[in-house]
Write an enzyme that holds these catalytic residues in place. Structure first.
Site, short mmCIF file in Angstrom:
data_model
loop_
_atom_site.label_atom_id
_atom_site.label_comp_id
_atom_site.label_asym_id
_atom_site.label_seq_id
_atom_site.Cartn_x
_atom_site.Cartn_y
_atom_site.Cartn_z
N GLU A 172 38.85 45.08 42.29
CA GLU A 172 38.81 43.78 41.62
C GLU A 172 40.11 43.01 41.83
OE1 GLU A 172 41.34 43.85 39.29
OE2 GLU A 172 41.50 45.99 39.76
N GLU A 315 42.53 46.34 43.07
CA GLU A 315 41.98 45.99 44.40
C GLU A 315 41.00 47.03 44.93
OE1 GLU A 315 45.01 45.21 47.30
OE2 GLU A 315 46.11 43.80 46.03
#
Length: 348
Positions: A172, A315
């Site tokens: 994310e 991430e």
């Protein structure tokens, strides 16, 4: 409240005896490969196979902005969200580097970034709205938006499965999304806010105190939500968290292995598991991050992480690193000799 229903079949234990026998009769002492053995068993369960295969692995990074960023809860400005999306698309972020090393494709999804990307190539355009509302003063999203995000995530995983993918890592990007994750942990697992709230992108002590005060104000807007995951998601989640939760549910529905990254990604799995507890059988928790609250988040799901590397980037970086262990578990299960095939004497 708009309805959302999902039914995920529990992972089957029908092959457990055969899988365990295959693991135990490899040329090693019983249990000598530790957590890799439990991981191999889980992968065999998910795929219902004594010879599992990993196909078209990918990491999907969901991006979204948060209205609560207006309260000064992050060390970085909100523009960093869309700028990092462009970095992902350009292949220059940490997750890109690690994914290339591990052989995973990277997919980037605009779930709700406060930026007009136009027709930039390579981006999955799934924007629900240009960022959530400020959850310190009002619900982050409507129930209709929450359900739309969940359903869009499910659809993305159906598409991935149709294209041959059977293992997916999740990541994310979203400035202030540690605030959303902390509030979800507080409401769904009743973890105290001082335990659930960490420094996120690296706020100083004064910033942490300000963040805790903002989250306390946000939490006070609603009563207990432990048994109301959809409402908790609408009140406090981000579009990237909601869409990721839906994708996790969709991946499990499709019989895929789900690699969960750190604090934010775990908050999406927390929501998903409260909507359909069976999803946890498909989940591999990559690591316990250095973000305060992640240990409590994992405990709320009775999850045991594979690694502890003091990561706190997000991430999907930790999930991508964990893919190497998934590959190792499949490799030893499929390729390591047994005592009988190698002509090696067993202890018995």
């Amino acid at each position: 409240m708009t309805a959302f229903t999902v039914r995920i079949p529990p992972v089957s234990t029908a092959l457990d005896t055969a899988l365990q026998h295959k693991i135990d009769t490899k040329t090693k002492p019983l249990g000598a490969l530790g957590r890799l053995e439990a991981l191999a068993l889980q992968i065999g369960r998910v795929q219902q196979s004594l010879t599992p295969r990993l196909s078209q692995p990918q990491v999907v990074v969901f991006a979204g902005d948060h209205g609560i960023a207006l309260e000064g809860v992050s060390a970085y400005p909100q523009d960093v969200t869309w700028q990092m999306v462009m970095n992902f698309l350009g292949g220059g972020a940490a997750v890109n580097v690690l994914a290339r090393d591990q052989g995973l494709a990277v997919q980037v999804v605009d779930a709700g970034v406060n930026h007009d990307f136009g027709e930039v190539p390579g981006l999955v355009h799934a924007k629900i709205a240009p960022g959530t509302a400020n959850s310190a003063v009002q619900p982050a999203m409507t129930s209709e938006q929450a359900v739309a995000a969940l359903e869009r995530g499910r659809a993305l995983m159906r598409e991935a499965r149709e294209q041959g993918c059977n293992v997916v890592a999740f990541g994310e990007m979203g400035i202030a999304n540690t605030s959303a994750a902390s509030l979800l942990l507080h409401k769904l697992a009743e973890v105290p806010l001082d335990v659930a709230t960490g420094r996120g992108t690296g706020v100083d002590e004064a910033g942490l105190q300000r963040k805790q005060a903002v989250l306390a104000r946000a939490a006070a807007r609603t009563g207990a939500l432990r048994e109301q995951p959809l409402q908790a998601l609408a009140e406090y989640g981000g579009f990237e968290i909601a869409m990721m939760a839906g994708a996790m549910l969709g991946a499990a529905e499709a019989g895929m292995l789900v690699l969960v990254d750190g604090f934010i990604t775990s908050s999406a799995m927390l929501v998903a598991s409260r909507l359909a507890p069976e999803v946890l059988g498909y989940a591999v928790f990559a690591h316990q991050s250095a973000e305060r609250g992640h240990q409590a988040m994992l405990q709320a799901m009775q999850a045991q992480p594979l690694m502890m590397l003091d990561l706190r980037l997000g991430e999907g970086t930790g999930a991508v690193l964990a893919y190497s262990l998934v590959r190792a578990a499949v490799a030893f299960l499929n390729e390591m000799a047994s005592f009988e095939s190698a002509g090696v004497s067993n202890k018995d």
